[in-house]
Design an enzyme around this catalytic site. Structure first.
Site, PDB file in Angstrom:
ATOM      1  N   LYS A 115      40.205 103.889  46.077  1.00  0.00           N
ATOM      2  CA  LYS A 115      39.478 105.159  45.974  1.00  0.00           C
ATOM      3  C   LYS A 115      40.402 106.341  46.199  1.00  0.00           C
ATOM      4  CE  LYS A 115      34.621 104.106  46.510  1.00  0.00           C
ATOM      5  NZ  LYS A 115      33.393 104.320  47.252  1.00  0.00           N
ATOM      6  N   LYS A 197      36.621  94.594  38.311  1.00  0.00           N
ATOM      7  CA  LYS A 197      35.218  94.328  38.635  1.00  0.00           C
ATOM      8  C   LYS A 197      34.307  95.327  37.906  1.00  0.00           C
ATOM      9  CE  LYS A 197      33.955  97.032  42.589  1.00  0.00           C
ATOM     10  NZ  LYS A 197      33.424  97.304  43.862  1.00  0.00           N
ATOM     11  N   LYS A 200      29.998 100.930  38.502  1.00  0.00           N
ATOM     12  CA  LYS A 200      29.285 102.087  37.950  1.00  0.00           C
ATOM     13  C   LYS A 200      30.189 103.308  37.862  1.00  0.00           C
ATOM     14  CE  LYS A 200      27.374 102.079  42.548  1.00  0.00           C
ATOM     15  NZ  LYS A 200      26.370 101.401  43.329  1.00  0.00           N
TER      16      LYS A 200
HETATM   17  P1  TYM Z   1      28.207  99.030  46.866  1.00  0.00           P
HETATM   18  O1  TYM Z   1      27.157 100.079  46.883  1.00  0.00           O
HETATM   19  O2  TYM Z   1      29.488  99.314  46.161  1.00  0.00           O
HETATM   20  O3  TYM Z   1      27.632  97.690  46.253  1.00  0.00           O
HETATM   21  C1  TYM Z   1      26.409  97.113  46.704  1.00  0.00           C
HETATM   22  C2  TYM Z   1      26.520  95.598  46.661  1.00  0.00           C
HETATM   23  O4  TYM Z   1      26.812  95.156  45.341  1.00  0.00           O
HETATM   24  C3  TYM Z   1      27.943  94.296  45.350  1.00  0.00           C
HETATM   25  N1  TYM Z   1      28.689  94.485  44.092  1.00  0.00           N
HETATM   26  C4  TYM Z   1      29.052  93.488  43.266  1.00  0.00           C
HETATM   27  N2  TYM Z   1      28.838  92.168  43.322  1.00  0.00           N
HETATM   28  C5  TYM Z   1      29.329  91.416  42.291  1.00  0.00           C
HETATM   29  N3  TYM Z   1      30.002  91.933  41.234  1.00  0.00           N
HETATM   30  C6  TYM Z   1      30.233  93.264  41.145  1.00  0.00           C
HETATM   31  N4  TYM Z   1      30.885  93.769  40.087  1.00  0.00           N
HETATM   32  C7  TYM Z   1      29.746  94.107  42.199  1.00  0.00           C
HETATM   33  N5  TYM Z   1      29.793  95.460  42.418  1.00  0.00           N
HETATM   34  C8  TYM Z   1      29.139  95.661  43.582  1.00  0.00           C
HETATM   35  C9  TYM Z   1      28.755  94.735  46.559  1.00  0.00           C
HETATM   36  O5  TYM Z   1      29.602  93.714  47.024  1.00  0.00           O
HETATM   37  C10 TYM Z   1      27.662  95.071  47.548  1.00  0.00           C
HETATM   38  O6  TYM Z   1      27.238  93.917  48.232  1.00  0.00           O
HETATM   39  N6  TYM Z   1      30.075  99.566  51.457  1.00  0.00           N
HETATM   40  C11 TYM Z   1      29.022  98.949  50.683  1.00  0.00           C
HETATM   41  C12 TYM Z   1      27.652  99.416  51.143  1.00  0.00           C
HETATM   42  C13 TYM Z   1      27.424  99.193  52.593  1.00  0.00           C
HETATM   43  C14 TYM Z   1      27.220  97.938  53.228  1.00  0.00           C
HETATM   44  C15 TYM Z   1      27.022  98.257  54.606  1.00  0.00           C
HETATM   45  C16 TYM Z   1      27.185  96.630  52.785  1.00  0.00           C
HETATM   46  C17 TYM Z   1      27.338 100.166  53.529  1.00  0.00           C
HETATM   47  N7  TYM Z   1      27.096  99.604  54.743  1.00  0.00           N
HETATM   48  C18 TYM Z   1      26.799  97.244  55.523  1.00  0.00           C
HETATM   49  C19 TYM Z   1      26.950  95.627  53.722  1.00  0.00           C
HETATM   50  C20 TYM Z   1      26.760  95.946  55.071  1.00  0.00           C
HETATM   51  C21 TYM Z   1      29.186  99.355  49.245  1.00  0.00           C
HETATM   52  O7  TYM Z   1      29.797 100.328  48.920  1.00  0.00           O
HETATM   53  O8  TYM Z   1      28.508  98.549  48.359  1.00  0.00           O
END
Ligand code: TYM
Length: 331
Positions: A115, A197, A200
């Site tokens: 990032k 990966k 969005k």
């Molecule tokens: P975020 O918002 O980027 O993504 C949400 C969830 O989707 C999963 N994910 C994917 N899984 C498979 N293939 C992909 N291409 C893919 N893109 C996204 C992510 O692994 C995630 O599980 N930091 C986290 C949000 C968060 C969080 C937390 C998660 C904040 N606090 C506490 C767990 C526990 C995030 O940015 O996810």
């Protein structure tokens, strides 16, 4: 919420439209775990401001994400589902945990490195200390398991390290959380560049499928998906595009890679891509219908997220106050 079930916590950022990667990698598990576990799920709006957000857009996205989580099957009657910033303990606990995290370990986070390259003009301190807020989310609720996609594994590990460090100083304050990562679908790749990966934030809209994409757009994106020149539906090293499509198909249909190879033996990539596209369209259609229905009733959504935040706050404050007492703050 009962005391004897194990506890689950997870969250998703309200940045942009949620993708098929979010759905297959994380959200489907959120839904499936609801009967067996006590589940707590959050729209991670605080995390999202580590990149600049347009205020009106941001406000809209938070609500849309909330509605979409219900539309995929999170049931606010069974699970807590709230907006992170509505429970102040998340920010408070993040500050505490910042003081038990090391500069060196945060500097090694892949997401921070990625990032900071992508937003070189805004490498803010929040982006850097992002894992402390994530650890705060999880540890506040004494979560046993955290369902996430593979990309969040590193953040989970650092949450465990911080929790262990804190417990070693003050006794058993935090439950040490385990990641819960699906065997298939943990890493859905870009349809245009299948070694990256699916995300969005990718500028090329053909590289990702949004949960709310129209059926014709979904079909177009799959038909255009990058594959190889083998013309043989087989899971093998070097066939990243096909492996990814097979992963998506397997994750939705429950079929093994061998079963998929047998199903498409002698058929070309064209047929296979259409089949994958169609199964995605069929899976997302009921989610989309439910989402548009929910968005007609914003008062209902508001009542749900307010109630959940109140219930969550009680659990979160208990851990927050206990941690503060242990550190030595006056109460
Ligand atoms: P975020 O918002 O980027 O993504 C949400 C969830 O989707 C999963 N994910 C994917 N899984 C498979 N293939 C992909 N291409 C893919 N893109 C996204 C992510 O692994 C995630 O599980 N930091 C986290 C949000 C968060 C969080 C937390 C998660 C904040 N606090 C506490 C767990 C526990 C995030 O940015 O996810």
């Amino acid at each position: 919420m009962s005391d004897n079930k194990k506890r689950i916590y997870s969250a998703i950022q309200p940045s942009g439209m949620l993708t098929l990667g979010n759905y297959l990698g994380a959200l489907r598990n959120w839904v499936n775990l609801q009967d067996e576990f006590e589940c707590i799920y959050t729209v991670a709006d605080l995390h999202a401001i580590t990149v600049r957000q347009n205020p009106a857009e941001f406000r809209k996205r938070i609500l849309e994400t909330y509605a979409l989580l219900i539309a995929v099957g999170v049931d606010p009657e069974k699970s807590l589902l709230f907006i992170q910033s509505h429970v102040a303990a998340h920010s408070q606990m993040a500050w505490l945990l910042n003081c038990y995290a090391q500069f060196g370990e945060f500097s090694r986070m892949t997401q921070f490195k990625d990032k900071s390259l992508r937003h070189a003009d805004n490498v803010n301190v929040g982006l850097f200390s992002y894992p402390a807020l994530m650890a705060a989310d999880i540890l506040l609720y004494q979560a046993d398991l955290v369902p996430v996609g593979a990309d969040q594994k590193q953040h989970l590990e650092i949450s465990r390290d911080i929790a262990n460090r804190f417990n070693n100083i003050y006794g058993d304050v935090f439950t040490i959380p385990e990641p819960y990562i699906p065997k298939v679908g943990a890493r859905i790749m870009s349809l245009q560049d299948p070694i990256k990966k699916m995300s969005k934030s990718d500028d090329n809209v053909n590289s990702w499928v949004a949960i709310l994409d129209k059926p014709e757009d979904i079909m177009r994106k799959f038909k255009r998906a990058v594959t190889d020149s083998d013309a043989c539906v087989k899971y093998a090293d070097g066939k990243d595009g096909i492996n990814n499509l097979m992963g998506i198909y397997s994750s939705i249909s429950g079929k093994t890679m061998e079963e998929i190879e047998a199903e498409f033996e002698g058929k070309g990539y064209g047929d296979f891509k259409v089949a994958v596209g169609e199964c995605v369209v069929d899976t997302l259609k009921p989610v989309q219908d439910k989402y548009y229905d929910l968005m007609k009733n914003k008062d209902y959504l508001e009542s749900l997220y307010k109630q959940s935040a109140q219930d969550a706050e009680k659990i979160a404050n208990k851990t927050l106050y206990k941690s503060m007492r242990k550190i030595g703050f006056i109460y």
